[in-house]
Enzyme design. Sequence first.
Site, mmCIF file in Angstrom:
data_model
loop_
_atom_site.group_PDB
_atom_site.id
_atom_site.type_symbol
_atom_site.label_atom_id
_atom_site.label_comp_id
_atom_site.label_asym_id
_atom_site.label_seq_id
_atom_site.Cartn_x
_atom_site.Cartn_y
_atom_site.Cartn_z
ATOM 1 N NE ARG A 38 -29.647 -32.390 3.648
ATOM 2 C CZ ARG A 38 -30.153 -32.740 2.388
ATOM 3 N NH1 ARG A 38 -30.183 -31.795 1.600
ATOM 4 N NH2 ARG A 38 -31.065 -33.283 1.981
ATOM 5 N NE ARG A 42 -24.916 -30.189 -2.233
ATOM 6 C CZ ARG A 42 -25.167 -30.828 -3.529
ATOM 7 N NH1 ARG A 42 -25.601 -31.328 -4.608
ATOM 8 N NH2 ARG A 42 -27.205 -31.068 -2.430
ATOM 9 N NE ARG A 51 -19.860 -35.545 -0.124
ATOM 10 C CZ ARG A 51 -20.414 -36.457 -0.503
ATOM 11 N NH1 ARG A 51 -19.291 -37.136 -0.758
ATOM 12 N NH2 ARG A 51 -21.065 -37.014 -1.712
ATOM 13 C CG ASP A 87 -29.529 -39.018 2.739
ATOM 14 O OD1 ASP A 87 -29.263 -38.048 2.271
ATOM 15 O OD2 ASP A 87 -30.258 -40.123 2.013
ATOM 16 C CE1 TYR A 165 -36.340 -39.369 -2.558
ATOM 17 C CE2 TYR A 165 -37.052 -39.207 -0.561
ATOM 18 C CZ TYR A 165 -36.251 -38.478 -1.766
ATOM 19 O OH TYR A 165 -35.736 -37.429 -2.085
HETATM 20 C C1 LIG Z 1 -35.169 -35.663 1.560
HETATM 21 C C2 LIG Z 1 -34.301 -36.613 2.064
HETATM 22 C C3 LIG Z 1 -32.736 -36.957 2.288
HETATM 23 N N1 LIG Z 1 -31.582 -37.034 2.758
HETATM 24 C C4 LIG Z 1 -32.577 -36.390 4.091
HETATM 25 C C5 LIG Z 1 -33.880 -35.771 3.861
HETATM 26 C C6 LIG Z 1 -34.558 -35.419 4.674
HETATM 27 C C7 LIG Z 1 -35.005 -33.437 4.667
HETATM 28 C C8 LIG Z 1 -35.133 -33.126 2.757
HETATM 29 O O1 LIG Z 1 -36.375 -33.058 3.295
HETATM 30 O O2 LIG Z 1 -34.809 -32.637 3.164
HETATM 31 C C9 LIG Z 1 -32.052 -36.208 5.127
HETATM 32 C C10 LIG Z 1 -30.762 -35.758 5.334
HETATM 33 N N2 LIG Z 1 -29.577 -35.689 4.211
HETATM 34 C C11 LIG Z 1 -28.319 -35.683 5.240
HETATM 35 C C12 LIG Z 1 -28.423 -35.003 6.092
HETATM 36 C C13 LIG Z 1 -27.156 -35.327 7.000
HETATM 37 C C14 LIG Z 1 -27.070 -33.880 8.329
HETATM 38 C C15 LIG Z 1 -27.591 -32.438 8.083
HETATM 39 O O3 LIG Z 1 -28.982 -31.790 7.864
HETATM 40 O O4 LIG Z 1 -26.824 -31.795 7.680
HETATM 41 C C16 LIG Z 1 -29.829 -35.019 6.432
HETATM 42 C C17 LIG Z 1 -30.719 -35.038 8.103
HETATM 43 C C18 LIG Z 1 -26.759 -35.205 4.357
HETATM 44 C C19 LIG Z 1 -26.862 -34.790 2.399
HETATM 45 N N3 LIG Z 1 -27.834 -35.243 1.694
HETATM 46 C C20 LIG Z 1 -27.948 -35.278 0.126
HETATM 47 C C21 LIG Z 1 -26.566 -34.362 0.476
HETATM 48 C C22 LIG Z 1 -26.447 -33.841 -0.648
HETATM 49 C C23 LIG Z 1 -24.888 -34.321 -1.418
HETATM 50 C C24 LIG Z 1 -23.699 -34.204 -0.955
HETATM 51 O O5 LIG Z 1 -22.951 -34.162 -0.017
HETATM 52 O O6 LIG Z 1 -23.344 -34.860 -2.199
HETATM 53 C C25 LIG Z 1 -25.783 -33.702 1.375
HETATM 54 C C26 LIG Z 1 -25.261 -32.752 2.411
HETATM 55 C C27 LIG Z 1 -28.394 -35.681 -0.390
HETATM 56 C C28 LIG Z 1 -29.508 -36.354 -0.903
HETATM 57 N N4 LIG Z 1 -30.162 -36.741 0.130
HETATM 58 C C29 LIG Z 1 -31.388 -37.018 0.083
HETATM 59 C C30 LIG Z 1 -31.957 -35.801 -1.597
HETATM 60 C C31 LIG Z 1 -32.893 -35.755 -1.760
HETATM 61 C C32 LIG Z 1 -30.865 -35.327 -1.829
HETATM 62 C C33 LIG Z 1 -30.041 -34.520 -3.147
HETATM 63 C C34 LIG Z 1 -30.238 -33.371 -1.947
HETATM 64 C C35 LIG Z 1 -29.187 -32.230 -3.396
HETATM 65 O O7 LIG Z 1 -28.491 -32.684 -3.927
HETATM 66 O O8 LIG Z 1 -29.292 -31.103 -3.070
HETATM 67 C C36 LIG Z 1 -32.605 -37.120 0.386
#
Ligand SMILES: Cc1c2[nH]c(c1CCC(=O)O)Cc1[nH]c(c(CCC(=O)O)c1C)Cc1[nH]c(c(CCC(=O)O)c1C)Cc1[nH]c(c(C)c1CCC(=O)O)C2
Length: 369
Positions: A38, A42, A51, A87, A165
């Site tokens: 990540r 944010r 974003r 994602d 999921y």
């Molecule tokens: C389970 C999972 C997801 N997505 C991902 C996982 C596996 C990693 C882990 O175990 O966390 C993988 C992921 N998601 C994102 C990346 C981008 C690359 C990076 O790591 O910088 C990666 C590698 C962007 C993202 N994916 C998400 C965000 C945040 C939302 C946004 O930018 O508006 C980002 C930067 C949204 C997301 N996507 C997911 C969730 C649970 C959420 C919500 C998280 C939250 O609200 O804090 C599913």
Amino acid sequence: MDEDDHILPKDFPELKNDTFLRAARGEEVEHVPVWCMRQAGRYLPEFREFRAGKDFFETCRSPEDCCELTLQPLRRFPFDAAIIFSDILVVPQALGMDVQMVAGKGPTFPEPLKEPDDLQRLRSKVDVASELGYVFRAITLTRHKLEGKVPLIGFSGAPWTLMSYMIESGGSTTHSKAKRWLYRHPEASHALLKRLTDVIVDYLLGQVKAGAQALQVFESHAGCLGPVEFKVFALPYLRDIARRVKDRLKESGLDNVPMIVFAKDGHYALEDLSQSHYEVVGLDWTIDPCVARQRTGGKVSLQGNTDPCALYATKECISEIVKTMVEAFGTRGYIANLGHGLYPDMDPESVGAFVEAVHTHSRRLLNHK
Ligand SMILES: Cc1c2[nH]c(c1CCC(=O)O)Cc1[nH]c(c(CCC(=O)O)c1C)Cc1[nH]c(c(CCC(=O)O)c1C)Cc1[nH]c(c(C)c1CCC(=O)O)C2
């Protein structure tokens, strides 16, 4: 048409910093490479600004936006790798499922899978080039725009994590709806896991063809399984993915790329994971580095595993924590990272302190050899 639409996956700029790739292969390095899960997120004000007001998956479908978000953290910190902004839930979307990112709630599936009959709703054949071509274009564009600064990591969710999921609809503490399938509908579960695996193999291969130089597979929900269920419903598919991606790369005349498996809270499976065709095993923070080294027997490189919350500590504390960690893992076959993703309320300065500490302490250790 934008000029970027014509950018092709060839003539990429020469890679200047291959430290991450060498560490993944267990080769000698001048410093321990570091990146953060990540890292595009944010906690960065420029990320929040970029974003603002845009739908999450809309952003994921824009190669230009993904490229910009991938590059943002690299402008601030000397990370040794970039990870493409995307994602894991784009794969269920490719299978025909609706997924929404709900502010304050996270990902949501309005119509999750409830019973085995629901599998009929999924696309029987997924053409990844047309369904997920936007990710491939984002990777190609980013490889060019990175100018060879650091390698670019592609990724996918693992079958079990995606299955959970698709059944749970979103986050869950017990994952009981998805686990119910494992115990009640084992055959349908295997059918779903197999279909996900087939799509993931094509998807990861497409990412490498588009320019990804390493791949990480996220088994984020390993922790809700036990060792027996993991061996039946997760491990065989993780193995299959690595083996098939590597075979297909060979068949296509492409070079092998290092693959990382990150099974969060899955260290009950560490021995198995270290023999599942991945070059690197990612670790969360709940395992001692020396124990992890012992249990993986030097067969693989390791990645991790600072508690993300350690970044709430002072700079001095972060440096001490990193020093202890690097000394415990050793400088060979090691990629520093957090044990999970950065949180939105983290101070970018602490991320900078973390990266600097990894470089400084590892250089010191390497110079004293
Ligand atoms: C389970 C999972 C997801 N997505 C991902 C996982 C596996 C990693 C882990 O175990 O966390 C993988 C992921 N998601 C994102 C990346 C981008 C690359 C990076 O790591 O910088 C990666 C590698 C962007 C993202 N994916 C998400 C965000 C945040 C939302 C946004 O930018 O508006 C980002 C930067 C949204 C997301 N996507 C997911 C969730 C649970 C959420 C919500 C998280 C939250 O609200 O804090 C599913």
